[in-house]
Design an enzyme around this catalytic site. Structure first.
Site, PDB file in Angstrom:
ATOM      1  N   TYR A  56       0.847  -1.204   0.000  1.00 49.78           N
ATOM      2  CA  TYR A  56       0.000   0.000   0.000  1.00 49.78           C
ATOM      3  C   TYR A  56       0.873   1.240   0.000  1.00 49.78           C
ATOM      4  CZ  TYR A  56      -5.010  -0.497   0.171  1.00 49.78           C
ATOM      5  OH  TYR A  56      -6.300  -0.661  -0.189  1.00 49.78           O
ATOM      6  N   GLU A  58      -0.586   4.914  -0.390  1.00 47.86           N
ATOM      7  CA  GLU A  58      -1.382   6.125  -0.636  1.00 47.86           C
ATOM      8  C   GLU A  58      -0.504   7.369  -0.514  1.00 47.86           C
ATOM      9  OE1 GLU A  58      -4.931   6.269   1.739  1.00 47.86           O
ATOM     10  OE2 GLU A  58      -5.694   4.428   0.852  1.00 47.86           O
ATOM     11  N   ASP A 202      -7.753  13.268 -24.742  1.00 48.10           N
ATOM     12  CA  ASP A 202      -7.776  11.857 -24.345  1.00 48.10           C
ATOM     13  C   ASP A 202      -7.130  11.072 -25.481  1.00 48.10           C
ATOM     14  OD1 ASP A 202      -8.368   9.204 -23.917  1.00 48.10           O
ATOM     15  OD2 ASP A 202     -10.402   9.567 -23.180  1.00 48.10           O
ATOM     16  N   THR A 228      -4.883   5.784 -21.389  1.00 44.19           N
ATOM     17  CA  THR A 228      -4.631   4.469 -20.833  1.00 44.19           C
ATOM     18  C   THR A 228      -3.226   4.062 -21.269  1.00 44.19           C
ATOM     19  OG1 THR A 228      -5.707   3.514 -22.772  1.00 44.19           O
ATOM     20  CG2 THR A 228      -7.022   3.656 -20.766  1.00 44.19           C
ATOM     21  N   LYS A 231      -3.188   0.277 -24.726  1.00 38.96           N
ATOM     22  CA  LYS A 231      -3.657   0.146 -26.117  1.00 38.96           C
ATOM     23  C   LYS A 231      -2.435   0.192 -27.039  1.00 38.96           C
ATOM     24  CE  LYS A 231      -8.304   1.819 -25.060  1.00 38.96           C
ATOM     25  NZ  LYS A 231      -8.397   2.561 -23.796  1.00 38.96           N
ATOM     26  N   ARG A 237      -2.654  -2.801 -18.101  1.00 37.31           N
ATOM     27  CA  ARG A 237      -3.911  -2.052 -17.961  1.00 37.31           C
ATOM     28  C   ARG A 237      -3.712  -0.997 -16.886  1.00 37.31           C
ATOM     29  NH1 ARG A 237      -7.482  -4.773 -21.038  1.00 37.31           N
ATOM     30  NH2 ARG A 237      -8.958  -3.104 -20.688  1.00 37.31           N
TER      31      ARG A 237
END
Ligand code: DSN
Length: 418
Positions: A56, A58, A202, A228, A231, A237
């Site tokens: 973790y 954050e 985008d 993203t 692609k 991902r």
């Protein structure tokens, strides 16, 4: 067999292992033409499957809410530095979980609920998160949508300008998910500047083409760029937001603590690996080959009487309107899949049919180019696509095509399969 090998998974959970093996085989045997998909390298797969998933973290490097960040901080700093260098931007945030959360961060950073946002309509080629009605972005914000000209199938910049002048959006999105032509970032920037809007580009679909020099860059035109990473960029991902210095802080605050908790550190490491790969000269050759393959496939489909939105393509993506072929996009996509050719059914601009049963199929060449297919293969692909669409009700004919497809693909290695 899946590569890297999965002996521990096979021992511990043969049921899941069998499914992973089956998916790897499926990806190996098919011609994958889904425009938003690709094959990542084995190095990216290894980073994705690493122990970094256990941690973790954050916050951001040097400002975390958990201890034990001796390794995670440099991993994230590496990914950020590589993104900044590759795209030539002031700032990169590599934490968004995927494209939709990245776009939501733009809303949180620069809009209040009820404010006006402008984006490309989904049926014209935009994305759900560019203000489409069923999305939170269309429900919680006042969304105005632009489209394409009916005669040309390309974005109508006069309409964009008129709409922007009339509606005064605070944010304008350009880019989308089914745009076969070059996006004119300077023209969008001029419009956004005129009405005082933040321009958000985008580039999820074309990020790899931008990185490889096969599509103009939005840098210097759009203050905020979302993408993203999986692609054409050929990473895991995930997503990134790239900004100029002025908009960096607002985006970082929007991603964390605004929208997300802990970043997915195994993904961050894999993004760093993919960005390293995209910095190699060979990636530029790949990006140009993707476009050459798409152009060759479009030409071969046109020769076979297919009706292509905008008449062809400038990038990795082709949108075919199957109305003239006498079949809907959905039965065509299902027939193609049975024939070993994977695509998705898609609305076409001004589609008279419903989104779940639209007129088109969307095709892309990012994945097959990674496999090593070239322009010389594209007439054969078009022939198979044509045959499959014509024989949509003939399962035996579709199975014969699938066997021919598997035969071809057996000669082209797939990262992730040995
Ligand atoms: N699902 C992505 C695509 O296929 O383009 C967009 O969200």
């Amino acid at each position: 067999m899946h590569e890297p090998a999965i002996p521990s998974l096979t021992g511990a959970d043969p049921e899941v292992a069998r499914l992973v093996q089956a998916e790897a085989r499926r990806q190996f045997e098919k011609i994958r033409l889904i425009a938003s998909e690709n094959y990542v390298s084995t190095a990216v797969l290894e980073a994705t499957g690493s122990v970094l998933t256990n941690k973790y973290s954050e916050g951001y490097a040097g400002r975390r809410y958990y201890e034990g960040q001796q390794v995670i901080d440099p991993v994230e700093e590496l990914a950020v530095a590589r993104a900044k260098t590759l795209f030539g931007v002031d700032h990169a945030n590599v934490q968004p979980y995927s494209g939709s959360p990245a776009n939501l961060a733009v809303y949180l950073a620069f809009l209040n609920p009820g404010d006006t946002v402008m984006g490309m309509a989904l049926p014209a080629g935009g994305h759900l998160t560019h203000g489409w009605s069923v999305s939170a972005t269309g429900k919680w914000f006042r969304s105005v949508q632009y489209g394409v000209a009916k005669e040309t199938g390309v974005v109508d910049l006069d309409q964009v300008r008129d709409l922007a002048r009339a509606e005064r959006p605070k944010v304008i999105f350009c880019g989308g998910t089914a745009i076969p032509r070059t996006i004119d970032f300077p023209a969008f920037a001029e419009i956004a500047n005129e009405v005082g809007a933040v321009l958000a580009a985008d580039i999820a679909h074309i990020a790899g083409l931008v990185a490889g020099g096969a599509h103009p860059s939005p840098v210097g035109h759009a203050q905020v760029i979302t993408t993203t990473t999986h692609k054409t960029l050929r990473g895991p991902r995930g997503a990134m937001i790239l900004t100029d210095a002025e908009h960096a802080k607002a985006i970082d605050k929007a991603v964390f603590p605004g929208l997300q908790g802990g970043p997915h550190n195994h993904t961050t490491a894999a993004i760093a690996v993919a960005l390293g790969e995209a910095s190699e000269p060979s990636f530029g050759l790949y990006a140009h080959a993707v476009v050459q393959n798409a152009r060759a496939l479009a030409a071969a489909l046109l020769d076979r009487g297919f009706d292509l939105v905008s008449g062809g393509t400038d990038n990795h993506l082709i949108l075919a309107d199957l109305t003239g072929k006498g079949i809907g996009g959905k039965p065509a996509a299902k027939a193609l899949d049975r024939a070993g050719i994977e695509a998705n059914y898609n609305t076409v601009p001004f589609d008279p049919r419903k989104p779940f049963d639209p007129s088109g199929v969307r095709l892309g060449t990012a994945a097959i180019t990674t496999r090593g297919l070239t322009e010389d293969h594209m007439p054969q692909l078009a022939e198979w696509i044509d045959r499959a669409v014509r024989a949509a009700d003939d399962e035996q004919a579709l199975d014969r095509i699938a066997a021919e497809v598997a035969d071809l693909m057996a000669g082209y290695p797939m990262p992730g399969w040995a």
